[in-house]
Each structure stands twice: as C-alpha cells, then as structure tokens.
Design a protein around this motif. Structure first.
Motif, short mmCIF file in Angstrom:
data_model
loop_
_atom_site.label_atom_id
_atom_site.label_comp_id
_atom_site.label_asym_id
_atom_site.label_seq_id
_atom_site.Cartn_x
_atom_site.Cartn_y
_atom_site.Cartn_z
N LYS A 61 15.81 10.66 -4.15
CA LYS A 61 15.74 9.79 -2.97
C LYS A 61 15.17 10.53 -1.76
O LYS A 61 14.81 9.89 -0.77
CB LYS A 61 17.12 9.22 -2.63
CG LYS A 61 17.72 8.33 -3.72
CD LYS A 61 16.95 7.03 -3.87
CE LYS A 61 17.64 6.11 -4.86
NZ LYS A 61 16.96 4.80 -4.99
N ASN A 62 15.15 11.88 -1.82
CA ASN A 62 14.46 12.69 -0.81
C ASN A 62 14.93 12.35 0.61
O ASN A 62 14.13 12.20 1.53
CB ASN A 62 12.94 12.45 -0.95
CG ASN A 62 12.10 13.44 -0.19
OD1 ASN A 62 12.51 14.58 0.04
ND2 ASN A 62 10.92 13.01 0.23
N ILE A 63 16.23 12.24 0.79
CA ILE A 63 16.78 11.77 2.06
C ILE A 63 16.61 12.79 3.18
O ILE A 63 16.53 12.42 4.36
CB ILE A 63 18.27 11.38 1.88
CG1 ILE A 63 18.37 10.21 0.89
CG2 ILE A 63 18.92 11.01 3.20
CD1 ILE A 63 19.77 9.88 0.45
N LYS A 64 16.45 14.06 2.83
CA LYS A 64 16.21 15.05 3.88
C LYS A 64 14.94 14.70 4.66
O LYS A 64 14.85 14.96 5.87
CB LYS A 64 16.09 16.45 3.28
CG LYS A 64 15.91 17.54 4.32
CD LYS A 64 15.90 18.93 3.69
CE LYS A 64 15.71 20.01 4.75
NZ LYS A 64 14.36 19.97 5.36
N ALA A 65 13.97 14.10 4.00
CA ALA A 65 12.73 13.69 4.68
C ALA A 65 13.02 12.62 5.74
O ALA A 65 12.36 12.59 6.78
CB ALA A 65 11.71 13.18 3.67
N ILE A 66 13.98 11.75 5.47
CA ILE A 66 14.38 10.75 6.46
C ILE A 66 15.00 11.46 7.67
O ILE A 66 14.68 11.15 8.82
CB ILE A 66 15.38 9.75 5.86
CG1 ILE A 66 14.71 8.91 4.77
CG2 ILE A 66 15.97 8.85 6.95
CD1 ILE A 66 15.64 7.92 4.08
N LEU A 67 15.89 12.41 7.41
CA LEU A 67 16.53 13.14 8.50
C LEU A 67 15.51 13.90 9.34
O LEU A 67 15.57 13.89 10.57
CB LEU A 67 17.57 14.11 7.93
CG LEU A 67 18.77 13.49 7.22
CD1 LEU A 67 19.61 14.58 6.54
CD2 LEU A 67 19.63 12.68 8.18
N ASP A 68 14.54 14.52 8.68
CA ASP A 68 13.53 15.29 9.40
C ASP A 68 12.62 14.38 10.24
O ASP A 68 12.27 14.72 11.38
CB ASP A 68 12.68 16.10 8.42
CG ASP A 68 13.45 17.28 7.83
OD1 ASP A 68 14.46 17.69 8.42
OD2 ASP A 68 13.03 17.77 6.76
N CYS A 69 12.27 13.24 9.69
CA CYS A 69 11.43 12.30 10.43
C CYS A 69 12.18 11.75 11.63
O CYS A 69 11.62 11.62 12.73
CB CYS A 69 10.97 11.17 9.51
SG CYS A 69 9.69 10.12 10.22
N THR A 131 10.82 10.09 -4.04
CA THR A 131 9.70 10.67 -4.79
C THR A 131 9.57 10.03 -6.16
O THR A 131 8.53 10.19 -6.82
CB THR A 131 9.89 12.18 -4.95
OG1 THR A 131 11.14 12.44 -5.63
CG2 THR A 131 9.92 12.88 -3.59
N LEU A 132 10.59 9.31 -6.61
CA LEU A 132 10.58 8.65 -7.91
C LEU A 132 11.47 7.42 -7.83
O LEU A 132 12.60 7.50 -7.36
CB LEU A 132 11.08 9.60 -9.01
CG LEU A 132 11.17 9.04 -10.43
CD1 LEU A 132 9.78 8.74 -10.97
CD2 LEU A 132 11.91 10.00 -11.35
#
Length: 230
Positions: A61-69, A131-132
């Motif tokens: 789910k790559n949630i760290k990318a949400i936090l970084d954005c 990512t998937l």
C-alpha cells in the motif's frame, strides 16, 4: 479460480491453470450502502480540508509515500489534515515515523472503523499510493461516494480511474506530480467535482455488487450443471 481484476487474471494464467477451471468476474461493491451514506453529506464548513486513505496498512500500500507527500504539502499550507483508516502490520512503524514529521499533529491514524463510510463521506480528497493492487474495494467506495481521487497509475487502479476524466493519476513514485495533483483537487473545486461525478457514474455502471453476484450465480449454476451431467 476466479480472479477479480484483469491484472490478477493475467498473473493467474501464468500458473497454467486450464481454461475450464478459470473464470474472470470483476470485483464489485454494495453501492446501495455507499449511496445511503452519500445522501447524508452536508456542505458544512470545516477548518481543515481532509485528505484520506482507507485500507490495509501493509507494504504494497506504500503508505509512507502518503505521509511524505502530506508533509511536503504541509510545508506550504496548514489548512489540511490527513486521516488514515485501517490496520495492518505496518501501522506501528508508520505511526512512529509520522511523529517525526512537522505535520504530526494533523495526521490521524484511526484504525479499523465500523463507521468508515461516514468518515469517507467527509473526505475532501481520497488518496492511494499503492505499488500493487487488484481492484481496491476502498477505491470503488470512494468513487461511489463521489470523492475526488488522486493515486499512482498502476494496474488495477487504472481500471477504475482514467487520468483527467475520473481522477488524477501520477506515474508510480513520481511524488512531485502526486503533490501537484493533490493541490489541484483541493483548490480547483470545479475540477474536483467534475472528476468525482464521472468516477461515480463509471463505478455504478461497471462495478456494482449486484452485477458481480449475478455473474457468480451463473458460474455456480453452470458448474453444478456440468457435475450433474458428468
């Protein structure tokens, strides 16, 4: 074997499963439940615009990318909050990481909630950075709830969202474009409304639970008939 997305169908075919034991039935959601909640939405003014995510807190789910954005956008403006619904093995590390961010006080991990549809109803923007995916139920619900969507452009998500028609899709891992998409949907109400309306109409036409249930019924009926005739 019944995959629920075209991408999963393609993946399963690599296992050389015979065609008579493989059927594709596209995933669906109970839109009547979503619609009932959507009808209760009000236009009350809020102090902050809500950027939200619903789903499992796992690596893909790559949630760290949400936090970084969110952190990057928060440096420019503080009229936003981030609400994350769901649970999973990555939640503890994500919460720990979020506490190191300048935007920490406006990041809310609410866990698994029985009232997720009511919370989803009040999002100003629904975001995904997976990512998937198959065809994510939470994204279908967001579309049916008529919430503007920003996500990464990957297989599965692209079956629900067409860029600039029913949402905004950024290339995978392109965080700069993702942030621009968030800003556009938060600030351009006409654009956000138009894309959200289009996504709602598309999901209603193609991803209803009734359509899915009817297809399963026909599949099971055919399997029973074959067994009786065998």
């Amino acid at each position: 074997v019944v995959p629920l997305s075209k991408q999963l169908m393609s993946d399963v075919e690599k296992f050389n499963i015979s065609s008579d034991k493989l059927a594709y039935i596209q995933n669906g959601v109970d839109l009547s439940e979503v619609e009932a909640v959507r009808q209760t939405k009000t236009n009350k003014q809020k102090e902050k615009k809500t950027i939200g995510f619903v789903g499992q807190m796992i690596s893909r789910k790559n949630i760290k990318a949400i936090l970084d954005c969110f952190e990057s956008l928060y440096e420019k403006r503080q009229d936003i909050e981030l609400v994350l619904l769901g649970d999973g093995e990555d939640r503890p590390s994500l919460e720990t990481y979020s506490k190191t961010l300048a935007s920490a006080k406006d990041i809310h991990f609410l866990g698994f909630r029985n009232d997720r549809l009511q919370l989803l109803r009040d999002f100003d923007l629904f975001v995904m950075t997976s990512t998937l995916e198959g065809i994510p139920r939470c994204l279908m619900e967001a579309c049916a709830m008529e919430i503007p969507v920003s996500a990464y452009d990957i297989a599965g998500i692209d079956q629900l969202i067409t860029n600039n028609e029913s949402g905004l899709l950024a290339p995978l891992h392109n965080s700069k474009q993702l942030e621009k998409d968030w800003e556009n949907l938060l600030d351009d109400e006409d654009l956000a409304s138009s894309l959200a309306q289009n996504s709602k109409l598309f999901v209603e036409a193609n991803f209803s639970a009734k359509r899915m249930a009817d297809e399963y019924f026909e599949l099971f009926k055919g399997m029973l008939k074959e067994k009786v005739n065998a």
